[in-house]
Design an enzyme around this catalytic site. Structure first.
Site, PDB file in Angstrom:
ATOM      1  N   HIS A  89       7.684 -10.438   1.462  1.00  0.00           N
ATOM      2  CA  HIS A  89       6.464 -11.270   1.756  1.00  0.00           C
ATOM      3  C   HIS A  89       5.315 -10.882   0.559  1.00  0.00           C
ATOM      4  O   HIS A  89       5.402 -10.103   0.120  1.00  0.00           O
ATOM      5  CB  HIS A  89       5.898 -11.256   3.140  1.00  0.00           C
ATOM      6  CG  HIS A  89       5.432  -9.846   3.609  1.00  0.00           C
ATOM      7  ND1 HIS A  89       6.313  -8.728   4.010  1.00  0.00           N
ATOM      8  CD2 HIS A  89       4.297  -9.292   3.909  1.00  0.00           C
ATOM      9  CE1 HIS A  89       5.913  -7.732   4.277  1.00  0.00           C
ATOM     10  NE2 HIS A  89       4.524  -8.134   4.370  1.00  0.00           N
ATOM     11  N   GLU A 128       5.440  -2.944   5.850  1.00  0.00           N
ATOM     12  CA  GLU A 128       4.929  -3.096   7.105  1.00  0.00           C
ATOM     13  C   GLU A 128       5.939  -4.094   8.026  1.00  0.00           C
ATOM     14  O   GLU A 128       5.941  -3.884   9.415  1.00  0.00           O
ATOM     15  CB  GLU A 128       3.413  -3.866   7.280  1.00  0.00           C
ATOM     16  CG  GLU A 128       3.495  -4.975   6.573  1.00  0.00           C
ATOM     17  CD  GLU A 128       3.153  -4.792   5.063  1.00  0.00           C
ATOM     18  OE1 GLU A 128       3.078  -5.852   4.300  1.00  0.00           O
ATOM     19  OE2 GLU A 128       3.096  -3.603   4.556  1.00  0.00           O
TER      20      GLU A 128
END
Length: 129
Positions: free
Chosen positions: A93, A88
């Site tokens: 992350h 995304e």
């Protein structure tokens, strides 16, 4: 090109910060799948988690681990789950997800939460750090 996360690190885009140090930043996801959904990132812009060097990779997970007790104190849940998807946003992350069931980890179902509620939640989590 800078990712949205790099812009957050630089202060160009605001976030609901939970914690940070010289190398890592944790903040609430503004499109969460659960109350308390937290993103943990390295401040250095690297797209793919597995391209992080060993020190940064282990440091990211240790930093994420340090957030978990505060999340557990703030958001009632059975566990804090960890998810790494990496599609995304082109910036490595980790998602920290308060979970009560497997269905709580469904990224296709976003919850609605106001900016005011996110700000209050971030403040409560920080108070429990």
């Amino acid at each position: 090109m800078s990712s949205i996360f790099s812009k957050i690190v630089k202060g160009e885009i605001p976030c609901h910060k939970i914690a940070e140090n010289e190398d890592y930043l944790a903040f609430l996801d503004v499109f969460p799948i659960a109350v308390g959904h937290t993103l943990v990132i390295p401040k250095k812009e690297i797209d793919y988690l597995f391209d992080l060097d060993d020190e940064m990779y282990s440091g990211l997970f240790l930093f994420a681990k340090s957030i978990v007790p505060a999340l557990e104190k703030t958001v009632p849940c059975l566990r804090i789950g960890v998810s790494v998807i990496g599609l995304e946003v082109p910036h490595a992350h980790v998602h920290l997800l308060p979970l009560n069931s497997m269905s709580d980890a469904d990224f296709s179902k976003k919850i609605k939460i106001s900016q005011e509620e996110l700000a209050s939640l971030a403040e409560r989590i920080r108070a429990n750090l």
